[in-house]
Design an enzyme around this catalytic site. Structure first.
Site, short mmCIF file in Angstrom:
data_model
loop_
_atom_site.label_atom_id
_atom_site.label_comp_id
_atom_site.label_asym_id
_atom_site.label_seq_id
_atom_site.Cartn_x
_atom_site.Cartn_y
_atom_site.Cartn_z
CB CYS A 172 48.26 45.74 37.66
SG CYS A 172 48.50 46.16 35.94
CG HIS A 173 43.15 48.54 35.23
ND1 HIS A 173 43.50 47.23 34.50
CD2 HIS A 173 41.86 48.68 35.23
CE1 HIS A 173 42.50 46.71 34.13
NE2 HIS A 173 41.58 47.43 34.58
CG ASN B 218 50.36 42.52 35.30
OD1 ASN B 218 50.31 41.43 34.61
ND2 ASN B 218 49.14 42.89 35.28
#
Length: 164
Positions: free
Chosen positions: A129-130, A121
């Site tokens: 994305c975390h 990403n």
């Protein structure tokens, strides 16, 4: 003719972020300590996209913004873009597993492929994305490191298991 990019820095609780724009959309965010090979950033400068991204990230870190409204142009395969599009739909304060994300992108056996797409990403934080965690809810890889991932999740009010 190749597309021209420009970049700027913005301070954050994670350290300085580097934002990259092609003049029409945000194309990359480089996190402190990121170990991916560096793509050309273009000259340091400013444009409307970078100004909006700086403002919105500052608001996010101050707790005053829960969603980003920026033009985005991440480069990736069609599958990677499907994964990233799904990540943007995940609300702040929520997490999901790689397996759950694989089901959402119609690739039920594709947890590893989803993980690889997540790891590539180019727009972390804005494309969250975390918020993707292991099947047991524990933290797994993040380009900025697990401490940064834990900080982002706590900042958003999400549960954090296996804190670094």
């Amino acid at each position: 003719m190749p597309e021209t990019t420009r970049h700027c820095r913005v301070d954050s609780p994670l350290g300085p972020l580097v934002l990259v724009s092609n003049g029409r959309a945000l194309v990359r965010i480089v996190l402190p300590g990121e170990t991916r090979p560096a793509a050309p950033l273009g000259p340091r400068g400013d444009d409307e996209v970078l100004a909006a991204a700086r403002t919105q990230l500052t608001e996010y870190f101050a707790g005053a913004r829960r969603r980003f409204d920026l033009p985005l142009a991440p480069e990736g395969t069609p599958f990677q873009r499907r994964v990233w599009d799904e990540l943007v739909r995940l609300p702040i304060g929520k997490t999901l597993s790689y397996k759950e994300l694989a089901h959402r992108v119609a690739s039920p056996r594709g947890s590893r492929a989803v993980g690889a797409a997540n790891g590539r990403n180019p727009l972390p934080i804005v494309v969250p994305c975390h918020r993707v965690v292991g099947a047991d809810g524990r933290l797994t890889g993040f380009a900025g490191g697990l401490a940064a991932k834990a900080w982002l999740l706590r900042h958003e009010g999400a549960p954090v298991k296996g804190q670094p």
